[in-house]
Design a protein around this motif. Structure first.
Motif, PDB file in Angstrom:
ATOM      1  N   THR A   1       0.817  -1.217   0.000  1.00  0.00           N
ATOM      2  CA  THR A   1       0.000   0.000   0.000  1.00  0.00           C
ATOM      3  C   THR A   1       0.851   1.268   0.000  1.00  0.00           C
ATOM      4  N   ASN A   2       2.128   1.117   0.275  1.00  0.00           N
ATOM      5  CA  ASN A   2       3.018   2.260   0.326  1.00  0.00           C
ATOM      6  C   ASN A   2       3.480   2.650  -1.090  1.00  0.00           C
ATOM      7  N   LEU A   3       3.066   3.825  -1.546  1.00  0.00           N
ATOM      8  CA  LEU A   3       3.368   4.241  -2.918  1.00  0.00           C
ATOM      9  C   LEU A   3       4.871   4.299  -3.197  1.00  0.00           C
ATOM     10  N   SER A   4       5.646   4.807  -2.225  1.00  0.00           N
ATOM     11  CA  SER A   4       7.081   4.951  -2.492  1.00  0.00           C
ATOM     12  C   SER A   4       7.764   3.591  -2.662  1.00  0.00           C
ATOM     13  N   GLN A   5       7.222   2.550  -2.007  1.00  0.00           N
ATOM     14  CA  GLN A   5       7.798   1.211  -2.188  1.00  0.00           C
ATOM     15  C   GLN A   5       7.551   0.706  -3.609  1.00  0.00           C
ATOM     16  N   LYS A   6       6.321   0.945  -4.104  1.00  0.00           N
ATOM     17  CA  LYS A   6       5.999   0.505  -5.466  1.00  0.00           C
ATOM     18  C   LYS A   6       6.866   1.249  -6.480  1.00  0.00           C
ATOM     19  N   VAL A   7       6.979   2.560  -6.276  1.00  0.00           N
ATOM     20  CA  VAL A   7       7.781   3.373  -7.196  1.00  0.00           C
ATOM     21  C   VAL A   7       9.243   2.935  -7.157  1.00  0.00           C
ATOM     22  N   PHE A   8       9.724   2.590  -5.971  1.00  0.00           N
ATOM     23  CA  PHE A   8      11.095   2.078  -5.819  1.00  0.00           C
ATOM     24  C   PHE A   8      11.306   0.852  -6.711  1.00  0.00           C
ATOM     25  N   TYR A   9      10.387  -0.118  -6.633  1.00  0.00           N
ATOM     26  CA  TYR A   9      10.538  -1.351  -7.423  1.00  0.00           C
ATOM     27  C   TYR A   9      10.391  -1.098  -8.927  1.00  0.00           C
ATOM     28  N   GLN A  10       9.471  -0.217  -9.276  1.00  0.00           N
ATOM     29  CA  GLN A  10       9.303   0.098 -10.698  1.00  0.00           C
ATOM     30  C   GLN A  10      10.589   0.719 -11.247  1.00  0.00           C
ATOM     31  N   LEU A  11      11.117   1.703 -10.525  1.00  0.00           N
ATOM     32  CA  LEU A  11      12.323   2.382 -11.001  1.00  0.00           C
ATOM     33  C   LEU A  11      13.511   1.426 -11.062  1.00  0.00           C
ATOM     34  N   LYS A  12      13.628   0.620 -10.019  1.00  0.00           N
ATOM     35  CA  LYS A  12      14.712  -0.363  -9.955  1.00  0.00           C
ATOM     36  C   LYS A  12      14.654  -1.278 -11.190  1.00  0.00           C
ATOM     37  N   THR A  13      13.472  -1.762 -11.506  1.00  0.00           N
ATOM     38  CA  THR A  13      13.308  -2.653 -12.653  1.00  0.00           C
ATOM     39  C   THR A  13      13.594  -1.930 -13.974  1.00  0.00           C
ATOM     40  N   ILE A  14      13.073  -0.718 -14.100  1.00  0.00           N
ATOM     41  CA  ILE A  14      13.316   0.065 -15.320  1.00  0.00           C
ATOM     42  C   ILE A  14      14.820   0.303 -15.496  1.00  0.00           C
ATOM     43  N   GLU A  15      15.501   0.605 -14.386  1.00  0.00           N
ATOM     44  CA  GLU A  15      16.946   0.836 -14.460  1.00  0.00           C
ATOM     45  C   GLU A  15      17.675  -0.417 -14.944  1.00  0.00           C
ATOM     46  N   GLU A  16      17.206  -1.593 -14.509  1.00  0.00           N
ATOM     47  CA  GLU A  16      17.855  -2.832 -14.961  1.00  0.00           C
ATOM     48  C   GLU A  16      17.631  -3.052 -16.459  1.00  0.00           C
ATOM     49  N   PHE A  17      16.443  -2.691 -16.935  1.00  0.00           N
ATOM     50  CA  PHE A  17      16.214  -2.761 -18.377  1.00  0.00           C
ATOM     51  C   PHE A  17      17.154  -1.806 -19.113  1.00  0.00           C
ATOM     52  N   MET A  18      17.344  -0.603 -18.564  1.00  0.00           N
ATOM     53  CA  MET A  18      18.245   0.359 -19.206  1.00  0.00           C
ATOM     54  C   MET A  18      19.669  -0.193 -19.235  1.00  0.00           C
TER      55      MET A  18
END
Ligand SMILES: [Zn+2]
Length: 437
Positions: free
Chosen positions: A228-245
């Protein structure tokens, strides 16, 4: 007299209004110095999945791409984001196989299909928040093969002969890196293969399946709705996007360390909103939840923001200012005609005379006075002295204002409005900085 052409043109005009979405998505192209791979990131296809649009917002705002290219759509289904619903006009992610021209999502879906097929785009990510936590084996109602959360989704194992066509292998590699920095162990990411062609009728209509059937690699990233914590979700999304980059050799930099705490701080910055007719810029991070006597134009609503998730929506007799699915404030409009004759005004700030531009926010330590302008009336919102309609030439301090009329949460900022007869000419905002917050 032949009325036919007139009727036809009226119908065309009407259908444009009736059959298309109200808010349009933005496309931000971040291009590095050297040519390299291009990653397309699509956020907000489902309006009630904030992890899927606040992550691309931070990408848009803070990331620099040094090599390669990242194209970002942070708010694809913008109408649904502002309403915090999956799809105002039905599920947009089930409209990529076929869509009728009268569908309100038609234009958006058609445009985004073209974008995905642009020859420059090498790989597309579609961002979501999904139910539960995907696990290969059934553990319980939250952790099982039917869940979608914390997973990188692929439609099939691979696309033969495509650059980045090894979908399963890539997803596995990305997850391995994401799983190094988990905030909680149960948040681990896994690869979910929907085996779309054979097993998933619904997914055959999705954005990623449209992409891969056109020989273009695409993945969905799903953070969990159960987090439910938005910053945790955003953390995982960004982390994953960075790995794709990283995997695509796209070099990037960001002015902050990727931690949940830093993301929290960045998400607290809602950005600025400019409403040109009022000639004023509002700081959305500190804006009060409700503001009365806000001058608005009844016929047209024009605004802009440095935050692509910001929208202003008429709701009965108020205007809602939204940051994604977050209600920032409600403006209670004071409808009036506008007059453009005033650009600068003379004021006295803490005893010092100065000229300020209409629309500015002024810091005041002790007192403020707006000098009289012949033919104009000045209204200090929240200040009233019986018998006075023009409040020019009156020295006012913070204590002279009724605090409920302030426009910021700390109740330090007040509107000073200028009128010519009944026409509104713009305003300045004064912020009293003398007291501790
Ligand atoms: Zn979704």
């Amino acid at each position: 007299m032949n009325l036919k052409p007139l009727i036809v043109s009226f119908c065309v005009l009407f259908s444009t209004v009736a059959f298309s979405a109200n808010l349009h998505y933005s496309l931000v192209k971040k291009e590095g110095k050297n040519n390299g791979s291009t990653l397309l990131i699509i956020g907000g296809i489902h309006g009630d999945e904030p992890g899927g649009y606040f992550a691309p917002l931070l990408l848009t705002k803070y990331y620099t791409i040094e090599n390669g290219n990242v194209w970002i759509v942070p708010n694809l289904n913008f109408d649904s984001i502002a309403k915090n619903v999956r799809g105002t006009y039905g599920d947009m992610n089930r409209k990529f196989a076929k869509i009728e021209t009268k569908d309100k999502d038609f234009q958006i879906v058609s445009d985004i299909k073209k974008l995905i097929l642009t020859s420059k785009v090498d790989l597309t990510l579609n961002l979501h928040d999904g139910q539960g936590f995907y696990r290969e084996k059934n553990i319980n109602k939250n952790f099982n093969p039917k869940a979608w959360g914390q997973a990188t989704i692929i439609d099939q194992q691979q696309i033969p002969n495509a650059k980045y066509g090894n979908l399963a292998e890539i997803a596995k590699k990305v997850n391995k890196e994401t799983n190094i920095d988990l905030l909680e162990d149960v948040h681990e990411f896994n690869v979910k293969d929907t085996n779309t062609k054979k097993q998933d009728k619904a997914m055959q209509q999705s954005l990623t399946y449209f992409s891969i059937t056109n020989n273009k690699p695409a993945f969905a990233i799903e953070t969990s709705k159960n987090i439910t914590n938005l910053s945790q979700k955003v953390f995982y999304q960004l982390k994953t996007i960075e790995e794709f980059m990283n995997l695509m050799n796209i070099k990037f930099s960001r002015p902050f360390e990727l931690t949940q705490k830093n993301i929290d701080t960045l998400l607290d910055d809602y950005g600025m909103l400019e409403i040109p007719t009022t000639k004023i810029t509002l700081n959305l991070s500190t804006l009060k939840s409700s503001i009365a006597y806000f001058p608005m134009n009844k016929d047209k609503l024009v605004y802009s923001s440095d935050n692509p998730l910001v929208s202003v929506i008429q709701d009965k007799d108020t205007y809602k200012i939204m940051n994604g699915n977050i209600l920032v404030s409600r403006l209670k409009p004071e409808y009036s005609d506008f007059d453009n004759s005033l650009d600068n005004v003379n004021v006295v700030i803490d005893g010092k005379k100065t000229v300020v531009k209409i629309g500015t926010l002024i810091s005041v330590k002790h007192d403020f006075m707006a000098e009289d302008i012949k033919g104009y009336r000045i209204n200090l919102i929240g200040f009233s002295k019986t018998g006075i309609t023009n409040e020019s030439g009156i020295k006012v301090a913070h204590k002279d204002f009724v605090k409920t009329y302030a426009i910021d949460k700390h109740e330090h900022t007040f509107m000073v409005q200028f009128y010519k007869d009944k026409r509104f000419c713009g305003m300045i905002n004064i912020k009293f900085d003398n007291e501790k917050k």
